[in-house]
Motif scaffolding. Sequence first.
Motif, PDB file in Angstrom:
ATOM      1  N   UNK A 159      37.961  27.845  68.531  1.00 21.62           N
ATOM      2  CA  UNK A 159      37.605  29.055  67.782  1.00 21.62           C
ATOM      3  C   UNK A 159      36.978  30.087  68.713  1.00 21.62           C
ATOM      4  N   UNK A 160      37.659  31.235  68.842  1.00 27.13           N
ATOM      5  CA  UNK A 160      37.186  32.286  69.753  1.00 27.13           C
ATOM      6  C   UNK A 160      36.445  33.404  69.044  1.00 27.13           C
ATOM      7  N   UNK A 161      36.654  33.545  67.738  1.00 26.75           N
ATOM      8  CA  UNK A 161      35.973  34.640  67.059  1.00 26.75           C
ATOM      9  C   UNK A 161      36.615  34.962  65.721  1.00 26.75           C
ATOM     10  N   UNK A 162      36.471  36.229  65.321  1.00 25.92           N
ATOM     11  CA  UNK A 162      36.891  36.670  63.994  1.00 25.92           C
ATOM     12  C   UNK A 162      37.834  37.862  64.093  1.00 25.92           C
ATOM     13  N   UNK A 163      38.615  38.021  63.047  1.00 29.04           N
ATOM     14  CA  UNK A 163      39.504  39.174  62.954  1.00 29.04           C
ATOM     15  C   UNK A 163      39.381  39.790  61.564  1.00 29.04           C
ATOM     16  N   UNK A 164      39.543  41.101  61.495  1.00 32.25           N
ATOM     17  CA  UNK A 164      39.629  41.740  60.173  1.00 32.25           C
ATOM     18  C   UNK A 164      40.532  42.966  60.233  1.00 32.25           C
ATOM     19  N   UNK A 165      40.996  43.366  59.055  1.00 27.97           N
ATOM     20  CA  UNK A 165      41.739  44.619  58.890  1.00 27.97           C
ATOM     21  C   UNK A 165      40.831  45.560  58.110  1.00 27.97           C
ATOM     22  N   UNK A 166      40.604  46.745  58.626  1.00 26.96           N
ATOM     23  CA  UNK A 166      39.708  47.705  57.972  1.00 26.96           C
ATOM     24  C   UNK A 166      40.274  48.190  56.649  1.00 26.96           C
ATOM     25  N   UNK A 167      39.405  48.721  55.783  1.00 25.12           N
ATOM     26  CA  UNK A 167      39.881  49.259  54.498  1.00 25.12           C
ATOM     27  C   UNK A 167      40.805  50.465  54.711  1.00 25.12           C
ATOM     28  N   UNK A 182      31.838  42.339  59.780  1.00 25.83           N
ATOM     29  CA  UNK A 182      32.461  41.284  60.587  1.00 25.83           C
ATOM     30  C   UNK A 182      31.556  40.930  61.776  1.00 25.83           C
ATOM     31  N   UNK A 183      30.994  41.976  62.399  1.00 29.02           N
ATOM     32  CA  UNK A 183      30.104  41.738  63.545  1.00 29.02           C
ATOM     33  C   UNK A 183      28.914  40.882  63.116  1.00 29.02           C
ATOM     34  N   UNK A 184      28.349  41.193  61.939  1.00 35.45           N
ATOM     35  CA  UNK A 184      27.187  40.434  61.458  1.00 35.45           C
ATOM     36  C   UNK A 184      27.566  39.001  61.091  1.00 35.45           C
ATOM     37  N   UNK A 185      28.753  38.837  60.526  1.00 31.43           N
ATOM     38  CA  UNK A 185      29.199  37.478  60.206  1.00 31.43           C
ATOM     39  C   UNK A 185      29.348  36.654  61.480  1.00 31.43           C
ATOM     40  N   UNK A 186      29.873  37.274  62.530  1.00 28.32           N
ATOM     41  CA  UNK A 186      30.029  36.552  63.802  1.00 28.32           C
ATOM     42  C   UNK A 186      28.661  36.200  64.368  1.00 28.32           C
ATOM     43  N   UNK A 187      27.733  37.138  64.250  1.00 30.16           N
ATOM     44  CA  UNK A 187      26.429  36.869  64.843  1.00 30.16           C
ATOM     45  C   UNK A 187      25.682  35.785  64.060  1.00 30.16           C
ATOM     46  N   UNK A 188      25.793  35.781  62.740  1.00 28.23           N
ATOM     47  CA  UNK A 188      25.215  34.689  61.934  1.00 28.23           C
ATOM     48  C   UNK A 188      25.853  33.350  62.314  1.00 28.23           C
ATOM     49  N   UNK A 189      27.190  33.382  62.480  1.00 26.57           N
ATOM     50  CA  UNK A 189      27.908  32.135  62.781  1.00 26.57           C
ATOM     51  C   UNK A 189      27.511  31.599  64.156  1.00 26.57           C
ATOM     52  N   UNK A 197      31.737  32.481  70.265  1.00 22.63           N
ATOM     53  CA  UNK A 197      32.520  33.414  69.439  1.00 22.63           C
ATOM     54  C   UNK A 197      32.590  34.827  70.030  1.00 22.63           C
ATOM     55  N   UNK A 198      33.174  34.960  71.216  1.00 25.92           N
ATOM     56  CA  UNK A 198      33.157  36.262  71.885  1.00 25.92           C
ATOM     57  C   UNK A 198      34.096  37.322  71.292  1.00 25.92           C
ATOM     58  N   UNK A 199      35.079  36.901  70.494  1.00 26.89           N
ATOM     59  CA  UNK A 199      36.128  37.858  70.100  1.00 26.89           C
ATOM     60  C   UNK A 199      35.887  38.454  68.712  1.00 26.89           C
ATOM     61  N   UNK A 200      35.911  39.784  68.648  1.00 26.90           N
ATOM     62  CA  UNK A 200      35.946  40.496  67.365  1.00 26.90           C
ATOM     63  C   UNK A 200      37.203  41.346  67.386  1.00 26.90           C
ATOM     64  N   UNK A 201      38.268  40.863  66.714  1.00 26.75           N
ATOM     65  CA  UNK A 201      39.525  41.605  66.678  1.00 26.75           C
ATOM     66  C   UNK A 201      39.491  42.552  65.494  1.00 26.75           C
ATOM     67  N   UNK A 202      39.233  43.826  65.775  1.00 27.15           N
ATOM     68  CA  UNK A 202      39.198  44.815  64.692  1.00 27.15           C
ATOM     69  C   UNK A 202      39.500  46.195  65.255  1.00 27.15           C
ATOM     70  N   UNK A 203      40.183  47.007  64.442  1.00 25.77           N
ATOM     71  CA  UNK A 203      40.573  48.343  64.844  1.00 25.77           C
ATOM     72  C   UNK A 203      42.067  48.425  65.073  1.00 25.77           C
ATOM     73  N   UNK A 204      42.707  49.385  64.379  1.00 25.27           N
ATOM     74  CA  UNK A 204      44.134  49.633  64.512  1.00 25.27           C
ATOM     75  C   UNK A 204      44.306  51.122  64.875  1.00 25.27           C
ATOM     76  N   UNK A 205      45.534  51.645  64.793  1.00 20.83           N
ATOM     77  CA  UNK A 205      45.786  53.008  65.274  1.00 20.83           C
ATOM     78  C   UNK A 205      44.814  54.045  64.723  1.00 20.83           C
ATOM     79  N   UNK A 217      36.040  43.832  70.281  1.00 16.95           N
ATOM     80  CA  UNK A 217      36.424  43.413  71.636  1.00 16.95           C
ATOM     81  C   UNK A 217      37.937  43.325  71.775  1.00 16.95           C
ATOM     82  N   UNK A 218      38.655  43.652  70.690  1.00 19.30           N
ATOM     83  CA  UNK A 218      40.110  43.521  70.712  1.00 19.30           C
ATOM     84  C   UNK A 218      40.678  44.476  69.674  1.00 19.30           C
ATOM     85  N   UNK A 219      41.349  45.543  70.135  1.00 26.83           N
ATOM     86  CA  UNK A 219      41.971  46.463  69.190  1.00 26.83           C
ATOM     87  C   UNK A 219      43.467  46.174  69.132  1.00 26.83           C
TER      88      UNK A 219
END
Length: 229
Positions: A159-167, A182-189, A197-205, A217-219
């Motif tokens: 497990x490297x981290x979390x991913x989300x799709x923005x609203x 998502x950042x707070x969930x990763x930090x709690x985890x 858990x270094x990876x936060x995959x979030x952000x699209x075009x 950390x990953x767009x």
Amino acid sequence: MVENSTGARALALREKILSGAARAGRNAADIRLVGVTKTRTIEEMLEVASLIDAIGENRVQEALTKKEQWPSDVKIEWRMIGHLQSNKVRRAVTVFDALDSLDSVGLVRAVERAASEAGHVVPVLIEVNTSGETTRTGAAPGDFPGLIDCVMESPHLNLQGLMTIGPLTDDEAQVRNAFARLREMASDARLRTGLPLPVLSMGMSLDFEWAILEGSTMVRIGTAMFGPR
Ligand SMILES: *Cc1c(COP(=O)(O)O)cnc(C)c1O
């Protein structure tokens, strides 16, 4: 290179990631660029292969077909970012270098089983639906602790981290809220599990600059690099 070519757009994206990182007081080297290549041709993909850190595909079969045509001297990481169906798991484990969209206990168990059979350890992300939009994929935030426990019990998943799709909105506060969540969930985890858990995959075009401000950390960029699908 003509100004509106895919390669030029990829370079411009790199510039925006640099300036976004500077604005956030962050190091741009900590932000990886995933080129989202669903529906794109091999030729389009090869134009940007040296300018991106990984390829993101949404479908197992499409990725497999492309990998069969991919030149073996062009090294790149392939990540599964689309919703993964249980009956595609065995193939996904051999096609992809990482699976970013684990969102249910059933899927986690299926991936663990397939990885064990394949005899390797698969890097994974847990995908969380931070926006509450029913059209969005990902686990409900309330299901996240149980999901992480299940992944930790799986010796063939890393497990490297979390991913989300923005609203789906251009309201900055609302989008940034989802990313902050998502950042707070990763930090709690991290506190609870001791995993890095270094990876936060979030952000699209349309929202990657806000995601960078919130710690991405990953767009994952498709249209801003390749044009409309
Ligand atoms: C299609 C897709 C993207 C890229 O979206 P763009 O708006 O084209 O940048 C990113 N993440 C996921 C999960 C996608 O399905």
